[in-house]
Each structure stands twice: as structure tokens, then as C-alpha cells.
Design a protein around this motif. Structure first.
Motif, PDB file in Angstrom:
ATOM      1  N   PRO A 439       1.056  -0.772  -0.136  1.00 15.31           N
ATOM      2  CA  PRO A 439      -0.110  -0.057   0.399  1.00 15.31           C
ATOM      3  C   PRO A 439       1.001   1.144   0.337  1.00 15.31           C
ATOM      4  O   PRO A 439       1.774   1.610   0.998  1.00 15.31           O
ATOM      5  N   LEU A 507      -2.004   0.557  -4.624  1.00 15.09           N
ATOM      6  CA  LEU A 507      -1.691  -0.506  -4.393  1.00 15.09           C
ATOM      7  C   LEU A 507      -0.322  -1.194  -6.099  1.00 15.09           C
ATOM      8  O   LEU A 507      -0.923  -0.945  -7.016  1.00 15.09           O
ATOM      9  N   THR A 531      -2.707  -4.984   3.678  1.00 12.36           N
ATOM     10  CA  THR A 531      -3.141  -5.436   2.593  1.00 12.36           C
ATOM     11  C   THR A 531      -3.550  -7.527   3.284  1.00 12.36           C
ATOM     12  O   THR A 531      -2.076  -7.613   3.659  1.00 12.36           O
ATOM     13  N   GLN A 541      -8.211  -5.681   0.262  1.00  8.42           N
ATOM     14  CA  GLN A 541      -7.691  -4.229   0.435  1.00  8.42           C
ATOM     15  C   GLN A 541      -8.615  -3.713   0.657  1.00  8.42           C
ATOM     16  O   GLN A 541      -9.552  -3.364  -0.232  1.00  8.42           O
ATOM     17  N   ALA A 571      -4.952  -3.118   7.767  1.00  5.11           N
ATOM     18  CA  ALA A 571      -5.435  -4.637   7.107  1.00  5.11           C
ATOM     19  C   ALA A 571      -6.367  -5.418   7.124  1.00  5.11           C
ATOM     20  O   ALA A 571      -6.180  -5.481   8.440  1.00  5.11           O
TER      21      ALA A 571
END
Length: 732
Positions: A439, A507, A531, A541, A571
Motif C-alpha cells: 500500500p 497498490l 493488504t 485491501q 489490514a
């Protein structure tokens, strides 16, 4: 100087009927009535966590911190059938950063103010709750919201680090306190805890935050049974008039110059990531930035300043130093190396290597031999201009001194920003695809040195030793020579919109062998969730804009999405109970970016709405409603004041208020936007400034601001209210 410059030198039990599944050979503890005891994780079970596929036993699921699950009941073919199974409302609407721990049908999760919740993992029923009863004024001494990233569970206990610096051990059955210790070594300094504890070999490991307020960093190991201190490893040198604590500190002291670093604390806090290799019996800690940021002030402009911005390998039994790798020598941009460290065995150039991988704030992705700290490779995963690359032979960055170093007093525009190319938000590694899912964030900051930055005499003020403010990210490799006129005035809508467009999230599916992106997705909001990746070929995500996604892990195709009515920064995790797989995520907009950077964080268009949300195939629960929209702003009465007085009010807002209520009094959606203050609240604003809302976390400024300064501050807010009403009228 632009008025929106951040003068950072000044600113500052119910029971479960589920069946317990244990790894082969592990005896399951039971209660007197024959039912399985809660929270039963020991060393054997922790080491074998990867085989315990139904549970999420450790912070990163395993000691290796891969955040990969072998569960595949939810997969590419059926993920579009996901629905909400249940949700649980957290008490306090602030940032939610916790990774839930799930052990045998029970979920343990934390919320703001370090509260712990034990929930039935299939229904969301509250089994117990622990409130550490934190003095809300500690919020003024925490740089980045009163968040908490989760607990550790071990042998029937739940361990949590408390925002005020305490470490508590709770009974996993009842939530009752078993023991509690104070981890703070100097009560006059602003130590905090936001990170999740780790447990290795019956030792609870915890670090602290507070480098932005002037503390000395360390990590401490406590006996999990008794709470007695086992060892402590300092990350930066202490008082130069005293002998170093050990050989590692003697080595580190050679890289610091002068004596000011002791006054400034030195920093190097271990506020987030740790990982452990049971085979090598090495504990890896990620070390943060120095205090103060300016190397000119803290270390006479010289030295690597070990062990700031470093990965350090220790012996977990004793805390003895083994090796280190410093990602940013002489850091002065808040390029911490506290970001997640993932362990894996990867084939590189035909040889299977034991590696540790990290994407720290500085923008480079590192693959390091975890046996000895040797650099294998490093490439930038986001645009970078402070360095031209990493020298593989020396392991050191090739600094672009003219762009990055600001000890000459010149204004410098540096990317990534101090928020980093990647921050604490966890990444995940899928051994089947060989990809790391990062991320990432795109942004930039201006830096400019100041001549002096004395340690603040009062708590709750930043001490960065530099002037910083947000800027438009330069083109990659651009030779930017900024001037003060280039700095966006975020009080102006036009400049704000430019910033909101330029600062964004991404991402990245990163190939650590080829050191390149396989695919990526850009997001409107810069601050997004961590994630999770699974054997079902998926990457999960959440985003700061309030969406929850499932992607194809191979090519990034969107396979599922749903709104969640608040921003996500934490996450997800996954687990299985009674043969049914669940996906869980803590949701709730918040964190440091959303506080100070309100003018840009508004790109997410979210408010805090703290929840735990759990999804399953065919889930039919109703999505919790979104928070009510902000009302029309009241008309706040202004008194006759000179522009000089209003400017003084703006300055004091920057020093005392912007860290929470945002630059130019523009909130990011977590704490109140003062431009929307009601007339009733405005009339008693002097009482509020004098501690009237201390129980809610609003500091008492009666000893920091004179009555005249309080009135100037009040009138500055009234002026910003007027600006807001004019802006809204023009956009109708």
C-alpha cells in the motif's frame, strides 16, 4: 514565508461452543468443565502457525509476517458472492489500525485509546472488554492519533500496549488484568505506545513512540508470566557523559557528533514492526527516525547516527546485537525503517536465499540477507528524488545532496514525503505469485532548516528542528529548485484541489526478485489500508475513500468491491470456524495523516466511524450507516482585530492546534473541523481552551496561551469560518 508553513520546531464473557482445532502434537488446555481454554498459543503453536490455517495467531499471521493465508474456500471464482456476516461498533470514533488476532473462534481486537475487545468470531457477540482508563490529555503527546495496532495472545493471556506507555497482560477468558508494567524510562518525556506487542520464547516485546517529541528509543522484553523485565536494547546513544550500556551503543556513539542529541532525545523509536526467524533464532526490529529531524541541530550535521532508520538483528534471549542494516544514514526526513519486515526464502540468481524484505518510508524496496544483513538488491517502488539509487557494494544510498540535504538553510522539496512511500500499513507476500502487495503513497514535503530548536519545556509540542509543509510531488528525477512562492496555500480551494489530485495512493504488486512492479492500482486517497493475500488467488485491501476490494493476485483485476461508509487504513485478516471462511477488517478513518494533513486528507471525503466488519460467502448482514454529514456552518461572531493579531492567532493555531485539527483549521474527518463550530460551543470556547473538554482529549491551554492569545485564536477560527462560508457559497 507562506503562512501555512508548519513550524515544526514549535508545533508540535460469553462462552463458545465451537470445536477447537489444534496443530498436530499440541495438547489443548481445558477449563474445569472440559471446554477448551481461550487464548492457548505457546512457542510450538506459534512456530507452526503457518500450518494452523484456520486461525490468525500472530500479528502477521506467522513470525515471518507474510500476511498470507493458505485458506482458499473464498477464491477467484466465488469472491463476488461475499457479503457482510456481522459488524461490531467500537466505542470511540477515531482511527482503527488494529490487526485482529483470531484464536479458536475468538477474535481479539483493539480500538482507539487502547481498548481491547474479545468477540465471538462467528457472530460478533461481545465476550468482554478492557478499558485501560487512559487520561485523555495524553492525546496531546501522541503524534499520530490515539490509535492501537493490536494485541498479542499467549498461554491464556492477551497483551496490549497502552497509549500512555503501559503494557498490560489480561486473562483471555475474562479480560481481567493479570499484571501491568510501565515501559517508560523517563516520565518527563513524551513516550507512547501504538504498536502491537510480539511474543518470542515467552518474552513480550514492545517498543515505544515519541521521537517527534524528543525521546530516546528502545525495545524491551518482559517475562510473559510475571511481567518482569528480561532485557532492554537501546537504539541510539544516551548521555555522552555516561559510559555506553554495551558494545552496540559504543559503536553507535561513534556515528553521532556533539552532545545535543542527548538533550533532543536522539529518537530511534521502535514503534511498529518486528519479525522473528525461529531457525536462525534472530529477532528483527525496525527503528524509526531521529530526534530532532535536523541533523545539523542534533549531530552537528555529521554522521550516520546509528541505529536510526535501520533494521537491527538481536538475540531474543538476551537482546544482544548481531547485525544491522541502515536504510537512510543520517536521516532527517522522517524516513523510518519501522515498516513491516517480511521473511521468506527466495531463489535469486539460481540460489535459494534467506531474505528479509522491507519497503520503508524512503521509497526503496530492500531485499537483504537475513543471516548477516548483506544487501542483495534495492530499487525505488515510488518516485524518489532524495537519492539517485542504492550502491549495492556499500549498501548506502547515493544521496542527491543538493536536493535532499537542507542544513544549508535553503528550501528543499523532497519526495517521498515524511509520510513515506509506504508507512505502517501492512503489506503482504504471496509465495505462489512471488509478489509483495504494497500500500504505497505518492506525496512530497518541503524542508527548511531553522537555526535553533530548543527542547520544548512543555509536553505536547512537536520538536522537529525544521520547517516543513506539504508540496506538489516533483516528476521522478526532476531537479527541482523550489522557492517559497511555490508552496501551496492550502487555505485556498484552488491550491487545495491541486494537492488533493497530486497526493494519491497506489497498490503495487511488486516482484522482489526482478525489483519491479508487476501491476498497480492508483487511488484518489493517499492513505489506504494494508493488504491480505490468500491461496484463493486474491488480494484484499480497503481504501481511505471507504471501499473494500478483492483483486486477482496475478493481474490486479477487480473481483469484488463494496462500500463500508468510512475510510479503511488497517489490514484485513482471514480465518475459518466450523468449516466457514471469514474475511475481517478494522474500519475507521484516522491516523496521523488525517489529523495534521486535513486539507489534503479531505480527498477521501470520509469521517471516522470505528467498526469491525467481517465478511463471508452469502453474508446478509446490513451495512452500518454512514455518519451524518456536516451541518451548514454557523455564523460565528467576529470582534474587531487587526490583521497582525489575526496572524498571531493563526501562528498559535499552527503551533498548538494544527497537529490534530489540521493545517489552516481544515480537519481530515476525525476530530472536529473547527470552522463548523456551533455558536453555543463558540461562546464557551475560552472555557474549552482552559480544559473544559480535557476528559475528551482536548488539552488545557491555560498555561500555554495568555487570555489575549486565546482571544486571538478564537477570532482566527471565526475568520476561517467566514472563509468556509464564502467558499461554500461560491461553489453552489
Amino acid at each position: 514565508m507562506s503562512r501555512n508553513l508548519f513550524l515544526t520546531g514549535m508545533v508540535r464473557a460469553a462462552w463458545l461452543s465451537c470445536v477447537m482445532i489444534a496443530p498436530a502434537g499440541l495438547a489443548v488446555a481445558q477449563t474445569n468443565d472440559g471446554t477448551p481454554a481461550k487464548g492457548q498459543i505457546d512457542e510450538a503453536r506459534a512456530v507452526a502457525a503457518d500450518d494452523d490455517i484456520d486461525n490468525w495467531l500472530l500479528h502477521g499471521r506467522t513470525y515471518e509476517e507474510k500476511r498470507y493465508s493458505p485458506l482458499a474456500d473464498i477464491n477467484r471464482e466465488n469472491v463476488d458472492e461475499l457479503g457482510l456476516a456481522w459488524s461490531f461498533k467500537i466505542d470511540d470514533d477515531r482511527g482503527m489500525e488494529a490487526t485482529p488476532i483470531v484464536v479458536d473462534g475468538v477474535m481479539y481486537v483493539t480500538g482507539p485509546w487502547s481498548k481491547v475487545y474479545a468477540l465471538d468470531a462467528t457472530s460478533g457477540e461481545l465476550l468482554w472488554k478492557y478499558d485501560p482508563d487512559v487520561d485523555r490529555q495524553v492525546a496531546a503527546s501522541a503524534c499520530c492519533d490515539v490509535v492501537n495496532r493490536g494485541v498479542a495472545v499467549w498461554k491464556g493471556r492477551v497483551y496490549v500496549g497502552v497509549i500512555d506507555g503501559r503494557l498490560a497482560a489480561l486473562d483471555a477468558e475474562t479480560g481481567e488484568v493479570e499484571w501491568i508494567v510501565d515501559t517508560v524510562i523517563d516520565a518527563s518525556r513524551n513516550y507512547t505506545i501504538t504498536g502491537a506487542p510480539r511474543i518470542v520464547k515467552d518474552k513480550v516485546l514492545i517498543g515505544n513512540g515519541g521521537a517527534e517529541y524528543g525521546v530516546r528509543g528502545y525495545v524491551t522484553a518482559y517475562d510473559a508470566e510475571s511481567g518482569e523485565e528480561a532485557w532492554r536494547f537501546f537504539t541510539v546513544p544516551g548521555d555522552p557523559e555516561l559510559p555506553p550500556e554495551n558494545d552496540a551503543m559504543a559503536m553507535a556513539r561513534e556515528t553521532w557528533f556533539g552532545t545535543d542529541y542527548a538533550e533532543y532525545g536522539g529518537g530511534g523509536t521502535v514503534w511498529d514492526s518486528m519479525s522473528y526467524d525461529p531457525e536462525l533464532d534472530l529477532l528483527y526490529i525496525g527503528v524509526g527516525n531521529a530526534s530532532v529531524w535536523s541533523r545539523k541541530l542534533r549531530s552537528e550535521g555529521e554522521g550516520d547516527n546509528l541505529f536510526v532508520s535501520s533494521i537491527v538483528a538481536l538475540k531474543p534471549d538476551t537482546g544482544e546485537y548481531v547485525w544491522h542494516y541502515q536504510t537512510t544514514p543520517g536521516d532527517e526526513w522522517d524516513f523510518t525503517a519501522t515498516q513491516q519486515m517480511t521473511l521468506a526464502d527466495i531463489e535469486i540468481d539460481g540460489e535459494l536465499r534467506k531474505v528479509i524484505m522491507q519497503a520503508p518510508k524512503n521509497g526503496f524496496f530492500y531485499v537483504i540477507d537475513r543471516t548477516d544483513g548483506t544487501l542483495i538488491s534495492a530499487e525505488n517502488y515510488v518516485p524518489v528524488n532524495w537519492a539517485e539509487g542504492i550502491d549495492i557494494e556499500t549498501g548506502r544510498p547515493i544521496f542527491n545532496e543538493e536536493i535532499a540535504r537542507y542544513d544549508d538553510g535553503e528550501l528543499k522539496l523532497v519526495t517521498p514525503s515524511g509520510f513515506g512511500g509506504h508507512n505502517w500499513h501492512p503489506m503482504s507476500f504471496n509465495p505462489e505469485t512471488g509478489l509483495m502487495y504494497i500500500p504505497a503513497m505518492i506525496g512530497a514535503w518541503y524542508f527548511q532548516a531553522i537555526d535553533e530548536s530548543p527542547m520544548p519545556a512543555e509536553k505536547g509540542t512537536y520538536n522537529f528542528g525544521a520547517i516543513i509543509t506539504m508540496g506538489l510531488p516533483p516528476e521522478e528525477g526532476s531537479e527541482v529548485r523550489p522557492s517559497a512562492e511555490d508552496i501551496p496555500d492550502l487555505s485556498k480551494l484552488e491550491d487545495r484541489e491541486k494537492m488533493q489530485e497530486a497526493w494519491h495512493g497506489r497498490l503495487i504488486a511488486w516482484d522482489p526478485v526482478a525489483q519491479e512492479a508487476r501491476w498497480s492500482k492508483d487511488y484518489t486517497a493517499m492513505y489506504n489500508g494494508g493488504t491480505l493475500t490468500t491461496a484463493g488467488g486474491l488480494v484484499f485491501q480497503g481504501t481511505g475513500a471507504g471501499e473494500f476490494f478483492a483483486y486477482d493476485a496475478e493481474d490486479g483485476a477487480v473481483l469484488y468491491e463494496t462500500p463500508v461508509n468510512t475510510g479503511i487504513v488497517a489490514a484485513p485478516v482471514t480465518y475459518r470456524v466450523d468449516g466457514e471462511q471469514y474475511i475481517a477488517v478494522s474500519v475507521g478513518w484516522g491516523g496521523g495523516y488525517t489529523l495534521f494533513s486535513g486539507p489534503v486528507a479531505q480527498q477521501a471525503e470520509q469521517q471516522a466511524n470505528a467498526q469491525v466488519m467481517v465478511f463471508k460467502l452469502g453474508g446478509t448482514a446490513e451495512m452500518p450507516p454512514a455518519p451524518s454529514p456536516l451541518p451548514e456552518p454557523s455564523v460565528l461572531a467576529q470582534t474587531e482585530m487587526s490583521e497582525e493579531q489575526l496572524a498571531h492567532g493563526a501562528f498559535n493555531f499552527l503551533v498548538h492546534c494544527a497537529a490534530c485539527h489540521g493545517v489552516d483549521a481544515i480537519s481530515g474527518g476525525v476530530v472536529p473541523d473547527l470552522r463548523y463550530m456551533s455558536q453555543d460551543r463558540y461562546e464557551v470556547f475560552d472555557v474549552i481552551l482552559q480544559g473544559g473538554l480535557a476528559s475528551s482529549g482536548m488539552p488545557d491551554f491555560s498555561t500555554k496561551l495568555s487570555e489575549e492569545e486565546q482571544e486571538e485564536l478564537k477570532q482566527y477560527i471565526a475568520r476561517r469560518n467566514e472563509d468556509l462560508r464564502e467558499e461554500l457559497a461560491n461553489n453552489q
